[in-house]
Scaffold this motif. Structure first.
Motif, mmCIF file in Angstrom:
data_model
loop_
_atom_site.group_PDB
_atom_site.id
_atom_site.type_symbol
_atom_site.label_atom_id
_atom_site.label_comp_id
_atom_site.label_asym_id
_atom_site.label_seq_id
_atom_site.Cartn_x
_atom_site.Cartn_y
_atom_site.Cartn_z
ATOM 1 N N VAL A 16 0.939 -1.098 -0.036
ATOM 2 C CA VAL A 16 -0.185 -0.173 -0.198
ATOM 3 C C VAL A 16 0.534 1.207 0.170
ATOM 4 O O VAL A 16 0.627 2.373 -0.504
ATOM 5 N N GLY A 17 2.150 0.951 0.799
ATOM 6 C CA GLY A 17 3.299 2.781 0.155
ATOM 7 C C GLY A 17 3.222 2.555 -0.584
ATOM 8 O O GLY A 17 4.227 3.754 -1.269
ATOM 9 N N ALA A 19 2.055 1.861 -3.472
ATOM 10 C CA ALA A 19 1.220 2.444 -4.684
ATOM 11 C C ALA A 19 0.691 3.710 -3.907
ATOM 12 O O ALA A 19 0.573 4.726 -4.264
ATOM 13 N N LEU A 20 0.960 4.252 -2.526
ATOM 14 C CA LEU A 20 0.578 5.552 -2.610
ATOM 15 C C LEU A 20 1.850 6.402 -2.857
ATOM 16 O O LEU A 20 1.600 7.728 -3.325
ATOM 17 N N GLY A 21 3.078 5.692 -2.366
ATOM 18 C CA GLY A 21 4.230 6.523 -3.594
ATOM 19 C C GLY A 21 4.167 6.632 -4.860
ATOM 20 O O GLY A 21 4.863 8.041 -4.899
ATOM 21 N N VAL A 23 1.491 7.375 -6.142
ATOM 22 C CA VAL A 23 0.209 8.646 -6.860
ATOM 23 C C VAL A 23 1.403 9.874 -5.777
ATOM 24 O O VAL A 23 0.758 11.366 -7.047
ATOM 25 N N PHE A 24 1.472 10.285 -5.460
ATOM 26 C CA PHE A 24 2.129 10.973 -4.877
ATOM 27 C C PHE A 24 3.144 11.389 -6.430
ATOM 28 O O PHE A 24 3.715 12.733 -6.260
ATOM 29 N N GLY A 48 7.112 11.027 -1.906
ATOM 30 C CA GLY A 48 6.306 10.022 -2.972
ATOM 31 C C GLY A 48 7.805 9.462 -2.942
ATOM 32 O O GLY A 48 7.959 8.279 -2.537
ATOM 33 N N THR A 51 8.291 7.974 0.830
ATOM 34 C CA THR A 51 7.192 7.594 0.791
ATOM 35 C C THR A 51 7.167 6.026 0.397
ATOM 36 O O THR A 51 7.852 5.192 1.028
ATOM 37 N N ALA A 55 8.665 2.644 2.614
ATOM 38 C CA ALA A 55 8.052 1.500 2.117
ATOM 39 C C ALA A 55 8.479 -0.067 1.471
ATOM 40 O O ALA A 55 8.595 -1.342 2.228
#
Length: 62
Positions: A16-17, A19-21, A23-24, A48, A51, A55
């Motif tokens: 999830v980290g 994926a979030l990175g 996105v950032f 990004g 993150t 991760a």
């Protein structure tokens, strides 16, 4: 059974980290390209990268 869930939880969080990175990073690049401003873009890119680094570190630690 509980150990199995704990191991799965430890693998889901870094994914999830990542994926979030991603996105950032995409939002930071979009801010640079579409006029959001260099400061906003730099904050997005830095967030990004940090993150993603955190991760990956959590994912590969022993």
């Amino acid at each position: 059974m509980e150990e199995e869930h704990a191991a799965r939880r430890l693998r889901v969080a870094p994914i999830v980290g990542i994926a979030l990175g991603a996105v950032f990073l995409a939002l930071g690049v979009a801010a640079f390209l579409f006029g959001g401003g260099p400061i906003v873009g730099a904050i997005g890119l830095a967030g990004g990268v940090l993150t993603l680094a955190a991760a990956v570190f959590v994912l590969v630690r022993p």
